[in-house]
Design a protein around this motif. Structure first.
Motif, PDB file in Angstrom:
ATOM      1  N   CYS A 173     -29.832  66.837  -3.366  1.00  0.00           N
ATOM      2  CA  CYS A 173     -30.439  67.246  -4.636  1.00  0.00           C
ATOM      3  C   CYS A 173     -30.442  68.767  -4.720  1.00  0.00           C
ATOM      4  O   CYS A 173     -30.139  69.464  -3.735  1.00  0.00           O
ATOM      5  CB  CYS A 173     -31.866  66.705  -4.752  1.00  0.00           C
ATOM      6  N   ARG A 174     -30.791  69.276  -5.882  1.00  0.00           N
ATOM      7  CA  ARG A 174     -30.908  70.708  -6.088  1.00  0.00           C
ATOM      8  C   ARG A 174     -31.746  70.972  -7.332  1.00  0.00           C
ATOM      9  O   ARG A 174     -31.860  70.122  -8.220  1.00  0.00           O
ATOM     10  CB  ARG A 174     -29.538  71.376  -6.245  1.00  0.00           C
ATOM     11  N   GLN A 175     -32.334  72.160  -7.391  1.00  0.00           N
ATOM     12  CA  GLN A 175     -32.979  72.610  -8.617  1.00  0.00           C
ATOM     13  C   GLN A 175     -31.900  72.952  -9.650  1.00  0.00           C
ATOM     14  O   GLN A 175     -30.780  73.317  -9.304  1.00  0.00           O
ATOM     15  CB  GLN A 175     -33.846  73.837  -8.348  1.00  0.00           C
ATOM     16  N   GLY A 176     -32.264  72.867 -10.923  1.00  0.00           N
ATOM     17  CA  GLY A 176     -31.320  73.236 -11.968  1.00  0.00           C
ATOM     18  C   GLY A 176     -30.338  72.119 -12.262  1.00  0.00           C
ATOM     19  O   GLY A 176     -30.667  70.941 -12.188  1.00  0.00           O
ATOM     20  N   THR A 177     -29.116  72.501 -12.589  1.00  0.00           N
ATOM     21  CA  THR A 177     -28.112  71.535 -13.017  1.00  0.00           C
ATOM     22  C   THR A 177     -27.460  70.853 -11.829  1.00  0.00           C
ATOM     23  O   THR A 177     -26.940  71.509 -10.930  1.00  0.00           O
ATOM     24  CB  THR A 177     -27.031  72.214 -13.872  1.00  0.00           C
ATOM     25  N   ASN A 301     -35.634  68.772 -13.877  1.00  0.00           N
ATOM     26  CA  ASN A 301     -36.891  69.440 -14.209  1.00  0.00           C
ATOM     27  C   ASN A 301     -37.417  70.195 -12.990  1.00  0.00           C
ATOM     28  O   ASN A 301     -37.402  69.675 -11.865  1.00  0.00           O
ATOM     29  CB  ASN A 301     -37.902  68.386 -14.670  1.00  0.00           C
ATOM     30  N   ALA A 302     -37.905  71.412 -13.196  1.00  0.00           N
ATOM     31  CA  ALA A 302     -38.325  72.264 -12.074  1.00  0.00           C
ATOM     32  C   ALA A 302     -39.466  71.647 -11.282  1.00  0.00           C
ATOM     33  O   ALA A 302     -39.447  71.652 -10.036  1.00  0.00           O
ATOM     34  CB  ALA A 302     -38.728  73.647 -12.600  1.00  0.00           C
ATOM     35  N   GLN A 303     -40.472  71.083 -11.965  1.00  0.00           N
ATOM     36  CA  GLN A 303     -41.655  70.576 -11.265  1.00  0.00           C
ATOM     37  C   GLN A 303     -41.377  69.275 -10.524  1.00  0.00           C
ATOM     38  O   GLN A 303     -41.715  69.141  -9.343  1.00  0.00           O
ATOM     39  CB  GLN A 303     -42.820  70.388 -12.257  1.00  0.00           C
ATOM     40  N   THR A 304     -40.766  68.306 -11.206  1.00  0.00           N
ATOM     41  CA  THR A 304     -40.502  67.035 -10.531  1.00  0.00           C
ATOM     42  C   THR A 304     -39.512  67.226  -9.383  1.00  0.00           C
ATOM     43  O   THR A 304     -39.627  66.584  -8.338  1.00  0.00           O
ATOM     44  CB  THR A 304     -39.953  65.982 -11.509  1.00  0.00           C
ATOM     45  N   THR A 305     -38.556  68.121  -9.570  1.00  0.00           N
ATOM     46  CA  THR A 305     -37.538  68.335  -8.539  1.00  0.00           C
ATOM     47  C   THR A 305     -38.108  69.078  -7.345  1.00  0.00           C
ATOM     48  O   THR A 305     -37.755  68.792  -6.191  1.00  0.00           O
ATOM     49  CB  THR A 305     -36.333  69.078  -9.132  1.00  0.00           C
ATOM     50  N   ALA A 306     -38.996  70.028  -7.585  1.00  0.00           N
ATOM     51  CA  ALA A 306     -39.660  70.713  -6.467  1.00  0.00           C
ATOM     52  C   ALA A 306     -40.442  69.714  -5.626  1.00  0.00           C
ATOM     53  O   ALA A 306     -40.403  69.748  -4.382  1.00  0.00           O
ATOM     54  CB  ALA A 306     -40.587  71.806  -6.990  1.00  0.00           C
ATOM     55  N   ALA A 307     -41.148  68.803  -6.300  1.00  0.00           N
ATOM     56  CA  ALA A 307     -41.911  67.777  -5.587  1.00  0.00           C
ATOM     57  C   ALA A 307     -40.985  66.844  -4.818  1.00  0.00           C
ATOM     58  O   ALA A 307     -41.256  66.482  -3.660  1.00  0.00           O
ATOM     59  CB  ALA A 307     -42.759  66.987  -6.576  1.00  0.00           C
ATOM     60  N   PHE A 308     -39.876  66.459  -5.448  1.00  0.00           N
ATOM     61  CA  PHE A 308     -38.912  65.551  -4.814  1.00  0.00           C
ATOM     62  C   PHE A 308     -38.310  66.187  -3.561  1.00  0.00           C
ATOM     63  O   PHE A 308     -38.266  65.580  -2.484  1.00  0.00           O
ATOM     64  CB  PHE A 308     -37.812  65.193  -5.817  1.00  0.00           C
TER      65      PHE A 308
END
Length: 391
Positions: A173-177, A301-308
């Motif tokens: 996974c990654r933040q952003g696109t 999404n920045a928040q859900t992805t940070a949590a993931f």
């Protein structure tokens, strides 16, 4: 409740995956697939489940203990028009159809997750989306715009795509696109055919089409910021029938790929301007279709992805890999433009690429994907990670 408390064990999941692999169907024609999925879903405990059908899609609501928030999970269900060459004992039984993109893996993981929550009531509501037509007809966009999802609309949503380049069971996974947005190019130039010996009496569409092909090559090199990304590929050119007749029409088809919707629209605009300029220069008529449909960039999404990412990095028995953006397309991008959420990769370790007639993902990835996602979803809804709604 432990993540081993699933109605489906690994052996059963692999059996289901093989049954689904045998019956691949093209988007909006997934009737056998839908029937098989419904059969399996209805075999789960039904106490917390509500089922809704729309065309070939299935929506399953899992009623939570505190139903003031909804977490969504989406899987695609369609196959591809590919003739399978794997020679596996459970190869496709539908001629000219194959799960060459691994959607049979996607569906099986979703069923494994759903089987757990059917037996173990979640803290919040959950909406499972078994979505048709990811490959060919923007099924996510169709489903969303139909209104069928409105009653069970998620506050946040998750999905994955299998990845043959990652180790079996790895989570990427990654933040952003994560994936690019795509747009089809269909350009038809219409002039006048004529005898090869008298070009002054014709309007040659081989020349017009060729100029369009050449000028398109300058878009990325001269209109796209060098530190951003964009791709314009033309893969089909057709004009004329024989060498001594000037062609009256030419057809050029291709694709646009970009990592942001803003860049995709910029490139679309430049393609349109180039095509219109060629048509004016060669005094011909232009029929141009730039078709994006629901294939928006998959922008996490920045928040859900940070949590993931935080969860997966710390979780035992999870091999987390931070991945780079890919220029592949996925219509989950449309849903992410409407609902905050995260898409990730699940490694299936195959020497053959997605869409290959030889693609054979390692089935050991299924249970690893189920357990990794179950751990995250339980943590997410039970407050270990604070939910964040950014719609």
């Amino acid at each position: 409740m432990g993540i081993d408390d699933m109605a489906l064990n690994e052996e059963e999941l692999i059996k289901i995956r093989r049954e689904l692999h045998k019956i691949p169907e093209i988007g909006m024609e997934e009737f056998k697939t839908q029937a098989k999925l419904l059969e399996i879903i209805k075999s789960f405990p039904q106490k917390y489940l509500k089922i809704k059908v729309w065309k070939t899609a299935i929506l399953v609501r899992v009623v939570g203990k505190k139903p003031d928030y909804t977490i969504g999970y989406r899987t695609d269900i369609d196959g591809l028009p590919v003739v399978e060459q794997t020679r596996l004992p459970f190869s496709s039984e539908n001629p000219g159809r194959m799960h060459a993109c691994g959607h049979d893996i996607h569906m099986t993981v979703a069923l494994g997750i759903l089987s757990f929550f059917a037996d173990n009531q979640p803290t919040v509501n959950m909406t499972f989306i078994f979505q048709p037509a990811e490959e060919n007809a923007s099924g996510g966009k169709q489903l969303y715009e139909s209104g069928v999802l409105d009653e069970w609309m998620p506050d946040e949503i998750y999905a994955f795509h299998d990845n043959p380049q990652l180790p079996m069971g790895a989570i990427g996974c990654r933040q952003g696109t994560l994936f690019a947005g795509t747009c089809e190019i269909h350009a038809r130039f219409i002039g006048e055919s004529g005898h090869a010996a008298f070009p002054q009496y014709a309007k040659d569409m081989v020349v017009a089409g060729a100029q369009f092909v050449n000028q398109i090559q300058t878009i990325v090199s001269r209109n796209v910021d060098p530190i951003q990304a964009g791709v314009v590929t033309l893969g089909h050119f057709e004009a004329g029938k024989t060498g001594n007749v000037i062609a009256g029409t030419s057809q050029v088809d291709g694709t646009i790929r970009a990592l942001t919707q803003e860049m995709n629209l910029l490139i679309q605009n430049r393609v349109r301007k180039v095509a219109e300029g060629v048509a004016a220069t060669y005094e011909c008529r232009l029929e141009l279709d730039l078709h994006q449909g629901g294939y928006y960039p998959v922008e996490n999404n920045a928040q859900t992805t940070a949590a993931f990412i935080e969860y997966m990095k710390k979780a035992e028995n999870v091999n987390f890999i931070e991945t780079r953006p890919a220029m592949t397309g996925e219509d989950f991008g449309f849903l992410l433009s409407k609902i905050p959420g995260t898409m990730f990769w699940l490694g299936v370790e195959s020497k053959y690429s997605l869409h290959s007639e030889f693609f054979a993902p390692k089935e050991g990835a299924i249970i690893k994907g189920v357990k990794a996602m179950l751990g995250f979803l339980q943590a997410r809804q039970n407050g270990v990670i604070v939910a964040s709604n950014n719609k």
